[in-house]
Design a protein around this motif. Sequence first.
Motif, PDB file in Angstrom:
ATOM      1  N   THR A   1      16.538  -6.344   3.366  1.00 33.09           N
ATOM      2  CA  THR A   1      16.812  -4.736   1.893  1.00 33.09           C
ATOM      3  C   THR A   1      17.253  -5.548   0.913  1.00 33.09           C
ATOM      4  O   THR A   1      16.786  -5.108  -0.791  1.00 33.09           O
ATOM      5  N   PHE A   2      18.006  -7.134   0.498  1.00 35.20           N
ATOM      6  CA  PHE A   2      18.214  -7.626  -0.361  1.00 35.20           C
ATOM      7  C   PHE A   2      17.363  -8.204  -0.382  1.00 35.20           C
ATOM      8  O   PHE A   2      16.827  -8.381  -2.358  1.00 35.20           O
ATOM      9  N   TYR A   3      15.873  -8.726  -0.016  1.00 36.03           N
ATOM     10  CA  TYR A   3      15.388  -8.966  -0.120  1.00 36.03           C
ATOM     11  C   TYR A   3      14.150  -8.024  -0.983  1.00 36.03           C
ATOM     12  O   TYR A   3      13.344  -8.305  -2.151  1.00 36.03           O
ATOM     13  N   GLN A   4      13.918  -6.952  -0.827  1.00 37.19           N
ATOM     14  CA  GLN A   4      13.455  -6.005  -1.004  1.00 37.19           C
ATOM     15  C   GLN A   4      14.188  -5.220  -2.324  1.00 37.19           C
ATOM     16  O   GLN A   4      12.541  -5.163  -3.082  1.00 37.19           O
ATOM     17  N   LYS A   5      14.831  -5.602  -2.876  1.00 39.34           N
ATOM     18  CA  LYS A   5      15.284  -5.734  -4.303  1.00 39.34           C
ATOM     19  C   LYS A   5      15.082  -6.310  -5.379  1.00 39.34           C
ATOM     20  O   LYS A   5      15.389  -6.118  -6.690  1.00 39.34           O
ATOM     21  N   ILE A   6      14.723  -7.744  -4.811  1.00 36.95           N
ATOM     22  CA  ILE A   6      14.469  -8.861  -5.518  1.00 36.95           C
ATOM     23  C   ILE A   6      13.629  -9.283  -6.011  1.00 36.95           C
ATOM     24  O   ILE A   6      12.427 -10.195  -6.335  1.00 36.95           O
ATOM     25  N   ALA A   7      12.197  -8.776  -5.088  1.00 36.15           N
ATOM     26  CA  ALA A   7      11.118  -8.482  -4.589  1.00 36.15           C
ATOM     27  C   ALA A   7      10.509  -8.239  -5.350  1.00 36.15           C
ATOM     28  O   ALA A   7      10.409  -6.769  -5.877  1.00 36.15           O
ATOM     29  N   ASP A   8       8.725  -8.674  -5.996  1.00 33.24           N
ATOM     30  CA  ASP A   8       7.692  -7.562  -6.818  1.00 33.24           C
ATOM     31  C   ASP A   8       7.198  -7.489  -5.030  1.00 33.24           C
ATOM     32  O   ASP A   8       6.876  -7.561  -4.079  1.00 33.24           O
ATOM     33  N   PRO A   9       6.426  -6.059  -5.174  1.00 35.92           N
ATOM     34  CA  PRO A   9       6.410  -4.823  -4.220  1.00 35.92           C
ATOM     35  C   PRO A   9       5.217  -5.729  -3.831  1.00 35.92           C
ATOM     36  O   PRO A   9       4.768  -5.693  -2.354  1.00 35.92           O
ATOM     37  N   GLN A  10       4.472  -6.463  -4.139  1.00 30.13           N
ATOM     38  CA  GLN A  10       2.903  -7.059  -3.514  1.00 30.13           C
ATOM     39  C   GLN A  10       3.409  -8.246  -2.508  1.00 30.13           C
ATOM     40  O   GLN A  10       2.937  -8.813  -1.741  1.00 30.13           O
ATOM     41  N   ASP A  11       5.071  -8.809  -2.811  1.00 36.23           N
ATOM     42  CA  ASP A  11       5.262 -10.066  -2.335  1.00 36.23           C
ATOM     43  C   ASP A  11       5.637  -8.771  -0.637  1.00 36.23           C
ATOM     44  O   ASP A  11       6.833 -10.303  -0.279  1.00 36.23           O
ATOM     45  N   ILE A  12       5.897  -8.352  -0.394  1.00 31.56           N
ATOM     46  CA  ILE A  12       6.413  -8.372   0.556  1.00 31.56           C
ATOM     47  C   ILE A  12       6.223  -8.809   2.182  1.00 31.56           C
ATOM     48  O   ILE A  12       6.929  -9.289   2.960  1.00 31.56           O
ATOM     49  N   ALA A  13       4.887  -8.134   2.173  1.00 30.57           N
ATOM     50  CA  ALA A  13       4.077  -8.430   3.274  1.00 30.57           C
ATOM     51  C   ALA A  13       4.011 -10.427   3.462  1.00 30.57           C
ATOM     52  O   ALA A  13       4.987 -11.232   4.614  1.00 30.57           O
ATOM     53  N   SER A  14       4.458 -11.344   2.450  1.00 30.81           N
ATOM     54  CA  SER A  14       4.241 -12.340   2.291  1.00 30.81           C
ATOM     55  C   SER A  14       5.844 -13.184   2.641  1.00 30.81           C
ATOM     56  O   SER A  14       6.254 -13.933   3.336  1.00 30.81           O
ATOM     57  N   GLY A  15       6.830 -12.395   2.014  1.00 30.06           N
ATOM     58  CA  GLY A  15       7.869 -12.491   2.319  1.00 30.06           C
ATOM     59  C   GLY A  15       8.438 -12.359   3.791  1.00 30.06           C
ATOM     60  O   GLY A  15       9.023 -13.644   3.964  1.00 30.06           O
ATOM     61  N   MET A  16       8.197 -11.293   4.190  1.00 31.17           N
ATOM     62  CA  MET A  16       8.583 -11.452   5.773  1.00 31.17           C
ATOM     63  C   MET A  16       8.052 -12.517   6.473  1.00 31.17           C
ATOM     64  O   MET A  16       8.744 -13.052   7.623  1.00 31.17           O
ATOM     65  N   ALA A  17       6.972 -12.620   6.236  1.00 30.09           N
ATOM     66  CA  ALA A  17       6.394 -14.105   7.676  1.00 30.09           C
ATOM     67  C   ALA A  17       6.717 -14.936   6.408  1.00 30.09           C
ATOM     68  O   ALA A  17       6.752 -16.048   7.166  1.00 30.09           O
ATOM     69  N   VAL A  18       6.976 -15.470   5.924  1.00 32.37           N
ATOM     70  CA  VAL A  18       7.621 -16.516   4.696  1.00 32.37           C
ATOM     71  C   VAL A  18       9.324 -16.846   6.143  1.00 32.37           C
ATOM     72  O   VAL A  18       9.515 -17.947   6.232  1.00 32.37           O
ATOM     73  N   GLY A  19       9.505 -15.370   5.113  1.00 31.96           N
ATOM     74  CA  GLY A  19      11.395 -15.259   5.759  1.00 31.96           C
ATOM     75  C   GLY A  19      11.238 -15.515   7.573  1.00 31.96           C
ATOM     76  O   GLY A  19      12.256 -16.730   8.585  1.00 31.96           O
TER      77      GLY A  19
END
Length: 384
Positions: A312-330
């Motif tokens: 949820t910390f990532y959700q608050k600092i990330a651009d909306p289009q970066d969610i899928a990529s961020g979870m995979a990178v994470g």
Amino acid sequence: MTDAYKKRRMYLFLLVLVICSGAAFQGWRTLLNNFAVEAAGLDGLGMGVVQSVREVPGFLALLAIYMILFISEHRLAALSVIVLGLGVAMTGLLPSLAGLVFTTLVMSFGFHYYETMNQSLTLQYFDRTEAPVVMARLRSITALTNITVGAVIYFLAKALGYTEMFALLGGVAVFAGLWALTRDPSRPDLPPQLKKMTFRPRYWLFYALTFLSGARRQIFVAFAVFLLVSKFGYSIKQITILFVCNNIINYFANPIIGRSINKYGERAVLTVEYTVLTFVFLGYALTDSAILAGVLYILDNIVFNFAIAIKTFYQKIADPQDIASGMAVGFTINHIAAVAVPITGGLIWLADYRLVFLVAVGLSLVSLGLSQLVSGQIRAGSES
């Protein structure tokens, strides 16, 4: 179609997959250590090898970004649950180190790709205040599923062997995945996701906390239950009872954790997690009490759920289009250390098992220090 109905449709889709994949995975976890010792004859090093292999698909979770170029996220989630179920179902047929490596690899590809899609879809479909509650609620349902699985295994162990129990549990996930392939809970009005890897310097704290979480978590996953079995002589029924007690507590604790993130913020929740984990791992290293070791295991599982706050910390600092990529990178970053930790820990175990848990104490303290920067990052993200 109302926005609430669209969200409910995705929630129900994820709910079914969470329950059935959770049943297969929890059954696998419950049976694995006893199966490895009693049927496959593995020692600490062999168990470390199996657990290291289990994390290789997590390291390769970044490939999910390229897979959604050809298949939608919800269909990839369904296919991943089918693969998870097949891996679990085959486990009892191959009671050897090589067999466990193979079936664990299959199961793990399904598990990690499903979890990547699950987290991505949750963060996309539910807003900042809904996401912690939904994630916590799904974890709570997983805990209830785990209780049921524990009870089923407890009674089935009297009549069935490992082969039959693994096949039954894996079949549940396979049928759920096939059902999910017939459903389409997606919605076209959400921000399109970037279908490529994105590493952004401003996400560095998320990356660091995720990396440390992966290393620390693998020490727990690979060696906590193994400690209970190898040192304290826990039987399969005792391990099952422990899992049931743990999940009863988590069923009630998870909704509280989700609300706490909204009420107190990610920094406070993560501070509690890392402080408690420091003492838990220290306890693993020093205790000679079988009862205390079991209590520490339950406490460890409870605070592990606090890690929702990293997402949820990532959700608050990330651009909306970066969610899928961020979870995979994470997931990939989480598993960089996780691939190496179990086998390295297995070698350290041969010298002195206490050293394995003392390393986890150090990782918890570093995480505690970094978690104090979370609030500042969220403020900076809101202002930018």
